[in-house]
Design a protein around this motif. Structure first.
Motif, PDB file in Angstrom:
ATOM      1  N   ASP A   1       0.810  -1.214   0.000  1.00 25.60           N
ATOM      2  CA  ASP A   1       0.000   0.000   0.000  1.00 25.60           C
ATOM      3  C   ASP A   1       0.848   1.271   0.000  1.00 25.60           C
ATOM      4  O   ASP A   1       0.328   2.377  -0.132  1.00 25.60           O
ATOM      5  N   LEU A   2       2.173   1.142   0.124  1.00 28.95           N
ATOM      6  CA  LEU A   2       3.041   2.320   0.134  1.00 28.95           C
ATOM      7  C   LEU A   2       3.137   2.946  -1.246  1.00 28.95           C
ATOM      8  O   LEU A   2       3.190   2.244  -2.258  1.00 28.95           O
ATOM      9  N   ASN A   3       3.193   4.246  -1.285  1.00 29.99           N
ATOM     10  CA  ASN A   3       3.462   4.997  -2.505  1.00 29.99           C
ATOM     11  C   ASN A   3       4.943   5.344  -2.461  1.00 29.99           C
ATOM     12  O   ASN A   3       5.363   6.130  -1.622  1.00 29.99           O
ATOM     13  N   ILE A   4       5.728   4.747  -3.350  1.00 25.96           N
ATOM     14  CA  ILE A   4       7.178   4.960  -3.355  1.00 25.96           C
ATOM     15  C   ILE A   4       7.547   5.840  -4.530  1.00 25.96           C
ATOM     16  O   ILE A   4       7.137   5.581  -5.665  1.00 25.96           O
ATOM     17  N   HIS A   5       8.307   6.904  -4.262  1.00 22.09           N
ATOM     18  CA  HIS A   5       8.667   7.869  -5.294  1.00 22.09           C
ATOM     19  C   HIS A   5      10.139   8.254  -5.147  1.00 22.09           C
ATOM     20  O   HIS A   5      10.633   8.384  -4.034  1.00 22.09           O
ATOM     21  N   PHE A   6      10.805   8.419  -6.271  1.00 23.15           N
ATOM     22  CA  PHE A   6      12.210   8.816  -6.294  1.00 23.15           C
ATOM     23  C   PHE A   6      12.341  10.211  -6.889  1.00 23.15           C
ATOM     24  O   PHE A   6      11.634  10.562  -7.837  1.00 23.15           O
ATOM     25  N   VAL A   7      13.260  10.997  -6.346  1.00 22.92           N
ATOM     26  CA  VAL A   7      13.650  12.293  -6.909  1.00 22.92           C
ATOM     27  C   VAL A   7      15.148  12.194  -7.166  1.00 22.92           C
ATOM     28  O   VAL A   7      15.933  11.954  -6.248  1.00 22.92           O
ATOM     29  N   VAL A   8      15.529  12.346  -8.443  1.00 19.74           N
ATOM     30  CA  VAL A   8      16.934  12.190  -8.833  1.00 19.74           C
ATOM     31  C   VAL A   8      17.359  13.370  -9.705  1.00 19.74           C
ATOM     32  O   VAL A   8      16.524  14.156 -10.162  1.00 19.74           O
ATOM     33  N   GLY A   9      18.647  13.457  -9.973  1.00 19.87           N
ATOM     34  CA  GLY A   9      19.164  14.502 -10.847  1.00 19.87           C
ATOM     35  C   GLY A   9      18.695  14.323 -12.288  1.00 19.87           C
ATOM     36  O   GLY A   9      17.974  13.383 -12.613  1.00 19.87           O
ATOM     37  N   GLU A  10      19.123  15.228 -13.143  1.00 21.16           N
ATOM     38  CA  GLU A  10      18.663  15.235 -14.529  1.00 21.16           C
ATOM     39  C   GLU A  10      19.339  14.182 -15.409  1.00 21.16           C
ATOM     40  O   GLU A  10      18.979  14.041 -16.562  1.00 21.16           O
TER      41      GLU A  10
END
Length: 67
Positions: free
Chosen positions: A33-42
């Motif tokens: 049920d977890l919403n997993i999101h990544f924020v990475v460089g360009e």
């Protein structure tokens, strides 16, 4: 109950992202049920790596600072 989001932030090389993918996969197995999101460089390789493993990704500009 609102969903829980786990946010992974980092980048610079796949060596920093690959361990995070392993942790994200383990979390997803334990709690689907977890919403997993990544924020990475360009760097396109970083975003491609994350999406190939089935996770959402956002890119951001992270210029290097020289001292």
């Amino acid at each position: 109950m609102p969903s829980t989001t786990v946010l992974f932030i980092g980048g610079g090389s796949l060596g920093h992202i690959a361990p995070s993918i392993a942790i994200a996969q383990a979390l997803h197995e334990a709690r689907q049920d977890l919403n997993i999101h990544f924020v990475v460089g360009e760097n396109e390789k970083e975003a491609d790596f994350v999406t190939r493993h089935g996770f959402a990704v956002t890119t951001f500009s992270s210029p290097r600072i020289g001292w």
